[in-house]
Every structure is written in structure tokens, then in C-alpha cells.
Design an enzyme around this catalytic site. Structure first.
Site, PDB file in Angstrom:
ATOM      1  NE  ARG A   1      -7.763 -30.725  30.537  1.00 53.31           N
ATOM      2  CZ  ARG A   1      -7.226 -30.151  31.620  1.00 53.31           C
ATOM      3  NH1 ARG A   1      -7.802 -30.298  32.791  1.00 53.31           N
ATOM      4  NH2 ARG A   1      -6.128 -29.439  31.526  1.00 53.31           N
TER       5      ARG A   1
ATOM      6  NE  ARG B   1     -10.344 -28.716  26.131  1.00 51.69           N
ATOM      7  CZ  ARG B   1      -9.202 -29.096  26.684  1.00 51.69           C
ATOM      8  NH1 ARG B   1      -8.227 -28.218  26.814  1.00 51.69           N
ATOM      9  NH2 ARG B   1      -9.030 -30.316  27.114  1.00 51.69           N
TER      10      ARG B   1
ATOM     11  CD  GLU C   1      -4.806 -25.655  23.692  1.00 49.88           C
ATOM     12  OE1 GLU C   1      -4.360 -26.224  24.700  1.00 49.88           O
ATOM     13  OE2 GLU C   1      -5.880 -25.989  23.155  1.00 49.88           O
TER      14      GLU C   1
ATOM     15  CG  ASN D   1      -1.406 -27.791  30.896  1.00 51.87           C
ATOM     16  OD1 ASN D   1      -0.814 -27.151  31.739  1.00 51.87           O
ATOM     17  ND2 ASN D   1      -2.583 -28.343  31.112  1.00 51.87           N
ATOM     18  CG  ASP D   2      -1.529 -28.547  24.547  1.00 49.77           C
ATOM     19  OD1 ASP D   2      -0.677 -29.450  24.451  1.00 49.77           O
ATOM     20  OD2 ASP D   2      -2.745 -28.777  24.676  1.00 49.77           O
TER      21      ASP D   2
ATOM     22  NE  ARG E   1      -0.101 -31.787  27.971  1.00 55.58           N
ATOM     23  CZ  ARG E   1      -1.275 -31.186  27.957  1.00 55.58           C
ATOM     24  NH1 ARG E   1      -1.618 -30.428  26.928  1.00 55.58           N
ATOM     25  NH2 ARG E   1      -2.119 -31.313  28.940  1.00 55.58           N
TER      26      ARG E   1
ATOM     27  CB  CYS F   1      -7.884 -23.009  31.831  1.00 55.82           C
ATOM     28  SG  CYS F   1      -7.583 -23.354  30.105  1.00 55.82           S
TER      29      CYS F   1
HETATM   30  C1  PEP Z   1      -3.672 -26.638  28.227  1.00 57.58           C
HETATM   31  O1  PEP Z   1      -3.189 -27.070  27.189  1.00 57.58           O
HETATM   32  O2  PEP Z   1      -3.068 -25.846  28.985  1.00 57.58           O
HETATM   33  C2  PEP Z   1      -5.006 -27.044  28.669  1.00 57.58           C
HETATM   34  C3  PEP Z   1      -5.588 -26.474  29.706  1.00 57.58           C
HETATM   35  O3  PEP Z   1      -5.620 -28.035  28.005  1.00 57.58           O
HETATM   36  P1  PEP Z   1      -5.193 -29.575  28.085  1.00 57.58           P
HETATM   37  O4  PEP Z   1      -4.301 -29.734  29.274  1.00 57.58           O
HETATM   38  O5  PEP Z   1      -6.454 -30.346  28.209  1.00 57.58           O
HETATM   39  O6  PEP Z   1      -4.499 -29.803  26.785  1.00 57.58           O
HETATM   40 MG    MG Z   2      -4.347 -28.044  25.702  1.00 62.45          MG
END
Ligand code: PEP
Ligand code: MG
Length: 590
Positions: A309, A345, A444, A467-468, A478, A515
């Protein structure tokens, strides 16, 4: 501190980083009453100062809202008078003189937010001093109170409050930004607790990365804890016990020992391959934010970096990183991981991550706003600097570049055009780099997932950011603890989306990884394994647990289990099914 016996308080929040800690609390709410220093702000810093001030106003507003809610609940309707005072304080946060004059001072006089606010307070005091009205005179104390609160919330103090912690403590705060968290030193910060937040907020992700046990979304922990008081934190269950009795401390001391034993036992898996009982090999990669994490990821057997990141290179500083700083950061990682690959990324800022070095206009919906690739395409100068840095570092080992938050093919094509420009420039300059660097995207955003077949034709790999993907497909913020209950990784919609992305990648012959935080949970990893995903990227803590899972199951069974999950109607049903299956071959030893 008084010797009187304090009430035991049991709170339950969201355990986001494992570990058990028994220690003394350090409440981070600013220090009040300190002398305010004058700082002259240069022209470029004015916007940042304004942002700090506005952020402090917002935090103050949120705090008052919570206090009001608590008062209403606790007083059962009898606390009307107190509530109206809170209302008055909330009104003051919009006060023309207080807010606008402070902003004017920052802009025109180029002074720091604290000094500007202090100057405004001085003017207000003078004004109140001239009036005879007793009622109005009394209101001046309200102004003092609100100014105090804003002062305390000006982020500099909070940051100082964290970095100045002397004794190992449990940090307790209303909220912590990823920037705050990045300053936490393991050893000094034993654990942290916050009122707000969810499992995949970046503060939670940082806690796991730094291996600091944490519980978030506790709603009112700051109102219940006193600095110096004893607190027990269970980062697995999300339980927090304030002022525990001796017998409870004993129970948790034992649990802590068992946890340590479990953690040590997992290290047995470090040197073993992540291979199912019938020989299917999966690569387990590390997610990283800060260079300091590489050692821990390697210690936990990471076979490369699946998600770097890079936005953390931009945090905690006033200037944007230079091309050379980018090169140095990526070169260091790639050299240490060599011959394993590193996926960098590109800048993913916005949402719950903010930069002090880059002024981004305040947005009503930051998660849906000008963030990540959108911002990079708008500020192609910043983007190109980073891409040149990544390309230059690709001369030292295998680097792949990955674009975040891609929502359609145009964005991807535009990003690739800038990458090609950067390559052309470097060639003209005679600089060495990997001309066939692999290019991938995070999947995502639901729109990207739905057109995965189209996108797959123009990239080398996908990485699913759960996550997103969950945030956007289930419409849950989130970082918002009030909707955290809707965070359902096994929601049938999520499983279907992930399956369709994997199928699209497979048809196009490109690789796909996960990821997001789901990759690091054994029950989710089991389903990903069965869907045919060969790369999983996660925090250090999860690597060995997931490896242990993979070594306990056959690929054949995993495929069967995954297929079955797609037949259920609710997340609960999927969860029950997977947990029961999992229990037949994999017992969490803790
Ligand atoms: C995600 O969105 O799943 C991700 C891995 O990126 P971040 O958590 O940094 O948004
Ligand atoms: Mg993300």
C-alpha cells in the site's frame, strides 16, 4: 489517583488485531491548558492548516453528538437541561465569529490553527467583558469550553499525545487515523481501543500490520476509561474489561499464556509449503504498508508481497515524495524479497486515508469521491513521479504495478498511457528498467467486477480487494461501527461477484489473487482455495494460520465446499456450513 474501588465495566467491540493485553490506559484526548505556540505558516501550508482546523471541528461535533446521545439514554428524559447545553455547544461549532474568524486568521495572517483560534477567543472574551447581561456573560464559559475541545482535537496534539507516550500503555481514543496509527511504536503502545471504526478500516489494518492488538467500534470506551486505570483487551473476541477484579485478571493471564503458546506453535509451519493434502500449491503473500513490516512478513514465510500500500509513503509528511524517494522505498523491498515478486499498488488515497502533503477538497462522500486512480489521473504529475519510481526500481527485482479503484476500462487505459509515457521518458534518459513490467488492477468496485471479462483482456493480473468490494457492493461504510453488523463476507452477493471475477480471469488466462482482509481468515481462504484462487495476500499474523489450513485440507474437498456455498441464500447459512466443514479437519488450537 484515588484509592476508591472503581466499577468494573465490560465493553464489547470489534476485535481487529489479535492478542491479549493487560495494562494501564492512556487516554488520548489532548492535554488541555497547555501553552499554545505561535507558528508562521508558509503559503503552501495554509490549506493544510485549514484542513486540520476543519477536521478538529468535525471531531468535536461527533464527540458532542455522542455525549448528547449518552445523556439522553442515561437520564431517561430527565437530562433536558444538559442536552440543551450540548445543543448550544454544537451550535457554537458553526458560530460565524469563532469559525470564520479563525479561518480568516489562518488565511490572512498565515498563523497556525491553534494560534488563530486562541486569537479569536481573546477577541470574544473582550466582547463579552463589555456586556452587562449576566446570562450572556455565563455563555462565555461555553465558548471557552468549546474552544478547549477544538484545541484538544487539533490533530497535532493528538499526534503528540501518541508519540509522547513514555510507559507501555493501552491507547484509548475516540478515533485514530491511519496517520496516528503509523506513529505507534510497538512496545510503547501495547494495544489500542477506539470508540469508532470497523474491521477493515485502515486503522484496523495498520494494527494488524504492526501486530498491535486492537478493538475498535466500542462506541463509548473514552467515556469509561481513565488514564492510568487497568484495562484488559482481548483482540480476538473484542472484549474489553475496565477496572477488572483480581480473579478476572488471573483468568486473562492464563488466556494470554495459552495464546502465546498457540502463536509459537504456528511457527512450525514457517518453512513448509502452502500445499493441500493432495498437492495443490497456493502462494501466500504479504500485505505491507511500512518498510518495517518486511522482516515480520518474511519471518512468517511470505513468498512475496501481494499488496504494497504505497500511500503510506505519502503520510506523515508535508511534501510529496520525490521520484528518488519512491525508488529507494521500492528498491529496498524488492531487494529483500528477491527472487520473489512485489506488487506495488499505486497511490490509493482518499476514503479513510488522508494526506497532509496533498490538499484534497472536503467531500460529502469521500469513499465515493476523488480517490485512488481517479485522483492520480487528475494529478498525472504526482502519478507519473510514482510510476517512474516504480519502473526505476524494477531494475533491481521483480516488481508488478497495480492500479486501485478502477471502475471502468477508460480509467485503466488512461493509467496505462501514463505508464507508457513514463517508460518512454526513461528510455530516452537511458535508464534501466523492466520494459515488460506486469500491470494489474485491484478489482474492488462492483462495476469493474461486472466487466471483469473486458478488463481481463488488457491486464496481466487481477487482485480482488474484498474490503472495498464489500463496502461498495453491500453499501456499508467500512469505518462506520453502526453498520458493521452488515459486514458479511459470506453474503451470497459477495460470493457470486468473486466467483464471476475468478471465472473471467481464468477464461482470459490471467492470474487472480485476493488481497483484502478476507484472504487472511481461514474460513474465507478455504472458499477461495476451492474457487481456484492460487494467490492469497495478507498480514503477517494470518500467513501461518492460513498455511496451516491449506495443509489440512484436500483441494478436492475445498472445491466441493466452495461450490456448495454458492447454493445458500444468506451469509449466516454459508457461515454455518463452512464452519462445520472446517471443524472436521481444522481446529483452531487456541
Ligand atoms: C481492499 O479494498 O480490499 C484492499 C485490499 O485495499 P485497501 O484495504 O487498502 O482499500
Ligand atoms: Mg481498497
Amino acid at each position: 489517583m484515588s484509592e476508591e474501588k472503581k466499577d468494573v465495566v465490560l465493553l464489547r467491540g470489534i476485535g481487529v488485531s489479535s492478542g491479549i493485553v493487560i495494562g494501564s490506559a492512556h487516554l488520548v484526548v489532548g492535554t488541555g491548558g497547555e501553552a499554545v505556540q505561535f507558528c508562521h505558516i508558509d503559503k503552501a501550508g495554509v490549506d493544510n492548516e485549514i484542513k486540520r482546523f476543519k477536521e478538529a471541528l468535525k471531531i468535536s461535533r461527533d464527540q458532542l453528538r455522542r455525549i448528547k446521545k449518552r445523556l439522553a439514554k442515561e437520564s431517561g428524559g430527565k437530562g433536558k437541561e444538559h442536552i440543551s447545553i450540548i445543543d448550544a455547544h454544537m451550535m457554537m461549532l458553526k458560530d460565524q465569529m469563532l469559525v470564520h474568524d479563525t479561518l480568516r486568521f489562518i488565511k490572512q495572517e498565515r498563523m497556525n490553527a491553534e494560534w488563530a483560534l486562541k486569537s479569536v477567543l481573546k477577541n470574544i472574551r473582550e466582547l463579552f467583558g463589555k456586556v452587562d447581561d449576566v446570562y450572556l456573560k455565563e455563555r462565555s464559559s461555553d465558548i471557552e469550553y468549546i474552544v478547549d475541545r477544538i484545541m484538544n482535537n487539533l490533530s497535532g496534539r493528538r499526534e503528540a499525545a501518541i508519540s509522547e507516550i513514555k510507559e507501555p500503555s493501552i491507547v484509548v481514543a475516540h478515533d485514530l487515523s491511519p496517520t496516528d496509527t503509523a506513529q505507534m511504536v510497538k512496545g510503547k503502545v501495547l494495544a489500542f481501543l477506539t470508540d469508532i471504526g470497523g474491521k477493515t478500516s485502515h486503522t484496523a489494518i495498520m494494527a494488524r500490520a504492526l501486530e498491535i492488538p486492537a478493538v475498535v467500534g466500542l462506541e463509548n470506551v473514552t467515556a469509561n476509561v481513565e488514564s492510568g486505570g487497568t484495562v484488559i483487551v482481548d483482540g480476538m473476541t473484542g472484549a474489553v474489561i475496565i477496572n477488572p477484579s483480581e480473579s478476572v485478571v488471573d483468568v486473562y493471564e492464563k488466556r494470554k499464556k495459552r495464546y502465546k503458546k498457540y502463536d509459537r506453535a504456528l511457527h512450525h509451519y514457517r518453512g513448509l509449503p502452502a500445499e493441500t493434502t493432495d498437492g495443490r500449491r497456493v502462494s501466500l503473500l504479504g500485505n505491507m504498508e511500512l518498510a518495517e513490516e518486511i522482516t515480520s512478513l518474511m519471518d512468517h514465510g511470505a513468498e512475496g508481497i501481494g499488496l504494497y500500500r504505497s500511500e503510506f509513503l505519502y503520510l506523515n509528511r508535508n511534501k510529496l515524495p520525490t521520484e528518488e524517494e519512491h525508488v529507494a522505498a521500492y528498491r529496498q523491498v524488492v531487494k529483500r524479497m528477491s527472487p520473489n515478486p512485489v506488487v506495488v499498488r499505486t497511490l490509493d488515497i482518499g476514503g479513510d486515508k488522508f494526506l497532509s502533503s496533498l490538499e484534497v477538497a472536503e467531500e460529502t462522500n469521500p469513499a465515493l469521491g476523488l480517490r485512488a486512480i481517479r485522483l492520480c489521473l487528475k494529478r498525472s504529475d504526482i502519478f507519473k513521479t510514482q510510476l517512474r519510481g516504480i519502473l526505476k526500481a524494477s531494475a533491481y527485482g521483480e516488481i508488478k504495478v497495480m492500479f486501485p479503484m478502477v471502475s471502468g476500462i477508460d480509467e485503466l487505459r488512461r493509467a496505462k498511457v501514463i505508464l507508457e509515457e513514463a517508460k518512454r521518458e526513461l528510455k530516452q534518459e537511458g535508464v534501466d528498467f523492466d520494459d515488460s513490467i506486469k500491470v494489474g488492477i485491484m478489482v474492488e468496485v462492483p462495476s469493474a467486477a461486472l466487466i471483469a471479462d473486458i478488463l481481463a483482456k488488457e491486464v496481466d493480473f487481477f487482485s480482488i480487494g474484498t474490503n472495498d468490494l464489500l463496502q461498495y457492493s453491500l453499501a456499508i461504510d467500512r469505518v462506520n461501527e453502526h453498520v458493521a453488523y452488515l459486514y458479511e463476507p459470506f453474503h451470497p452477493a459477495v460470493l457470486r461477484i468473486i466467483k464471476s471475477v475468478v471465472d473471467a480471469a481464468r477464461s482470459a488466462g490471467i492470474s487472480v489473487s485476493v488481497c483484502g482482509e478476507m484472504a487472511g481468515e481461514p474460513e474465507h481462504a478455504l472458499v477461495f482455495l476451492g474457487l481456484g484462487i492460487e494467490h492469497l495476500s495478507m498480514s503477517a499474523f494470518s500467513l501461518l494460520r492460513v498455511k496451516r489450513l491449506i495443509r489440512s485440507v484436500s483441494y478436492k474437498d475445498a472445491v466441493e465446499i466452495s461450490q456448495k456455498t454458492l447454493e445458500f441464500s444468506t451469509a449466516r447459512e454459508v457461515e454455518n456450513y463452512v464452519t462445520s466443514k472446517l471443524a472436521s479437519f481444522y481446529q483452531e488450537e487456541f
